[in-house]
Write a protein that holds these residues in place. Structure first.
Motif, mmCIF file in Angstrom:
data_model
loop_
_atom_site.group_PDB
_atom_site.id
_atom_site.type_symbol
_atom_site.label_atom_id
_atom_site.label_comp_id
_atom_site.label_asym_id
_atom_site.label_seq_id
_atom_site.Cartn_x
_atom_site.Cartn_y
_atom_site.Cartn_z
ATOM 1 N N UNK A 145 0.903 -1.242 -0.215
ATOM 2 C CA UNK A 145 0.062 0.135 0.043
ATOM 3 C C UNK A 145 0.895 1.305 -0.120
ATOM 4 N N UNK A 146 0.552 2.119 -1.141
ATOM 5 C CA UNK A 146 1.306 3.341 -0.903
ATOM 6 C C UNK A 146 0.872 4.426 -0.155
ATOM 7 N N UNK A 147 1.895 4.881 0.648
ATOM 8 C CA UNK A 147 1.415 6.089 1.889
ATOM 9 C C UNK A 147 0.965 7.187 1.209
ATOM 10 N N UNK A 148 -0.262 7.905 1.706
ATOM 11 C CA UNK A 148 -0.150 9.110 1.259
ATOM 12 C C UNK A 148 0.504 10.372 1.772
ATOM 13 N N UNK A 149 1.580 9.967 2.621
ATOM 14 C CA UNK A 149 2.562 10.847 3.067
ATOM 15 C C UNK A 149 3.666 10.840 1.862
ATOM 16 N N UNK A 150 3.768 9.673 1.452
ATOM 17 C CA UNK A 150 4.895 9.432 0.415
ATOM 18 C C UNK A 150 4.270 10.192 -0.982
ATOM 19 N N UNK A 151 3.037 10.154 -1.317
ATOM 20 C CA UNK A 151 2.451 10.565 -2.383
ATOM 21 C C UNK A 151 0.946 10.882 -2.141
ATOM 22 N N UNK A 152 0.397 11.922 -2.114
ATOM 23 C CA UNK A 152 -0.823 12.340 -1.728
ATOM 24 C C UNK A 152 -1.843 11.624 -2.405
ATOM 25 N N UNK A 153 -1.554 11.259 -3.724
ATOM 26 C CA UNK A 153 -2.633 10.600 -4.437
ATOM 27 C C UNK A 153 -2.606 8.977 -4.322
ATOM 28 N N UNK A 154 -1.602 8.741 -3.645
ATOM 29 C CA UNK A 154 -1.503 7.215 -3.472
ATOM 30 C C UNK A 154 -0.916 6.666 -4.612
ATOM 31 N N UNK A 155 0.047 7.436 -5.640
ATOM 32 C CA UNK A 155 0.916 7.039 -6.615
ATOM 33 C C UNK A 155 2.200 6.360 -6.226
ATOM 34 N N UNK A 156 2.695 5.483 -6.751
ATOM 35 C CA UNK A 156 4.025 4.957 -6.499
ATOM 36 C C UNK A 156 4.789 6.113 -7.420
ATOM 37 N N UNK A 157 5.878 6.151 -6.720
ATOM 38 C CA UNK A 157 6.829 7.342 -7.396
ATOM 39 C C UNK A 157 7.678 6.965 -8.309
ATOM 40 N N UNK A 158 7.280 6.285 -9.525
ATOM 41 C CA UNK A 158 8.000 5.712 -10.349
ATOM 42 C C UNK A 158 8.601 6.846 -11.312
ATOM 43 N N UNK A 159 8.335 8.208 -11.257
ATOM 44 C CA UNK A 159 8.715 9.195 -12.031
ATOM 45 C C UNK A 159 9.862 9.899 -11.484
ATOM 46 N N UNK A 160 10.288 9.638 -10.169
ATOM 47 C CA UNK A 160 11.235 10.268 -9.434
ATOM 48 C C UNK A 160 12.609 9.482 -9.567
ATOM 49 N N UNK A 161 13.673 10.287 -9.838
ATOM 50 C CA UNK A 161 15.021 9.531 -9.990
ATOM 51 C C UNK A 161 15.490 8.866 -8.757
ATOM 52 N N UNK A 162 14.953 9.367 -7.612
ATOM 53 C CA UNK A 162 15.264 8.712 -6.388
ATOM 54 C C UNK A 162 14.624 7.324 -6.036
ATOM 55 N N UNK A 163 13.512 7.042 -7.111
ATOM 56 C CA UNK A 163 12.882 5.679 -6.927
ATOM 57 C C UNK A 163 12.878 4.876 -8.128
#
Length: 358
Positions: A145-163
């Motif tokens: 489950x994605x955390x809303x703290x990590x992404x407000x929309x509950x999306x996995x952060x695939x588009x960030x270079x650090x992920x």
């Protein structure tokens, strides 16, 4: 005495007798929290092990028993859908795990399912009907489950270079969660798979490329290829028309793609790019037109290696929007009229166990 506190302490005693000390510790911490007493901080806790068994919300796939046993013995005939959490240096994520009734009899496959934006594990399990498939065929299903703290929309952060790389961010956390579940259950390490929808599909593609030693095959539904964006503006451009694949060497990880050609959220060009990132140039591609019982047709492109083996499949669902093909109306972002993506992904997965290292 607070009845919740009494109940949790009774559960902790039962878990201790069953030998599940980690779950017992989690129950004691929860009980202390209910009483307003201080609990150990994360820095005081053992490395990344904190699993809590609890009753989940009422929404459920048909035939799935939600009463999670403290120890995974005598699993009900309908299986168990249990809750837990995992943490590492990148953070903490909750998850749900379907434990089939065959658990413990032999080593079983594991399918990791990554939800899309605004979804959660219960919604994704209901929409894909993957728990019902697992009950019938005998495999575990892990829903991080994605955390809303990590992404407000509950999306996995695939588009960030650090992920986007092995050993960093969410890919490392998800791989660690997978290994932790494998360590707790009798799971066949040669038959561990990952699939996802939309942002979850994009993260599944990243995991397949970053951890080919862990995941035997990948399923990407309405997602994007690994590395096509490194920030939000580039992600939006890639979603609109497709991005640029990084590097010219194919990952070689067996991959199955489903994508609707009427997808207005993630352009269908991205499905072809996921294929290119996986297989590169293959010796042959078989093209087959498939008509589903629900009404939508699809074109399946089967990519074969030089020895004739099918190493990847690309399903283009005609008229399909941004939704799980063949999914159940019990979940969000599903299209019951298309070919059954869950069934086809499972077929493809189980045809592609990971070969042992020599």
């Amino acid at each position: 005495m607070n009845p919740d506190f009494k109940h949790l302490m009774a559960e902790a005693s039962r878990m201790t007798r069953a030998g599940d000390l980690h779950a017992a510790t989690a129950a004691i911490q929860a009980a202390l929290g209910r009483m307003g007493l201080a609990q150990p901080t994360m820095s005081e806790m053992p490395d990344v092990i904190d699993v809590e068994a609890r009753r989940v919300p009422e929404r459920r796939p048909a035939g799935v028993d939600l009463e999670a046993p403290a120890a995974y013995v005598d699993v009900p005939a309908s299986g168990s859908f249990i809750a837990g959490s995992f943490a590492d240096a990148a953070g903490r994520r909750d998850y749900k795990l379907f434990v089939p009734p065959q658990a413990g009899e032999r080593a079983l496959p594991l399918v990791v399912m990554l939800h899309g934006c605004t979804q959660d594990p219960d919604d994704f399990a209901a929409g894909t009907a993957m728990n019902e498939a697992a009950l019938a065929q005998g495999f575990f299903v892990l829903y991080p489950a994605q955390s809303r703290q990590a992404n407000p929309q509950g999306c996995w952060n695939w588009f960030k270079h650090s992920h986007q790389q092995r050993g960093r961010g969410e890919p490392a956390l998800l791989a660690g969660m997978t290994r932790d579940v494998m360590a707790r259950h009798a799971i066949d390490p040669q038959r561990v798979y990952v699939a996802g929808l939309s942002a979850g599909g994009a993260m599944a593609a990243i995991l397949g490329e970053a951890y080919p030693d862990l995941f035997a095959a990948v399923g990407v539904h309405s997602g994007l290829a690994a590395g096509v964006a490194s920030d939000l503006p580039a992600a939006l451009m890639a979603m609109k028309a497709g991005g640029a694949i990084q590097g010219d060497v194919a990952s070689g990880v067996p991959t199955i793609v489903f994508h609707g050609d009427a997808d207005a959220t993630v352009h269908a060009n991205n499905g072809a790019q996921v294929m290119a990132a996986s297989v590169g140039k293959t010796t042959s591609v078989d093209v087959e037109h498939v008509q589903s019982n629900g009404g939508r047709g699809a074109t399946r492109h089967s990519h074969r290696s030089a020895d004739g083996r099918v190493v990847a499949e690309h399903w283009v669902v005609h008229g399909g929007a941004h939704a799980w093909s063949g999914g159940s109306a019990k979940g969000s972002y599903t299209d019951g009229r298309g070919p059954d993506a869950s069934a086809e992904m499972l077929r493809f997965f189980f045809e592609h166990p990971r070969l042992p290292a020599h």
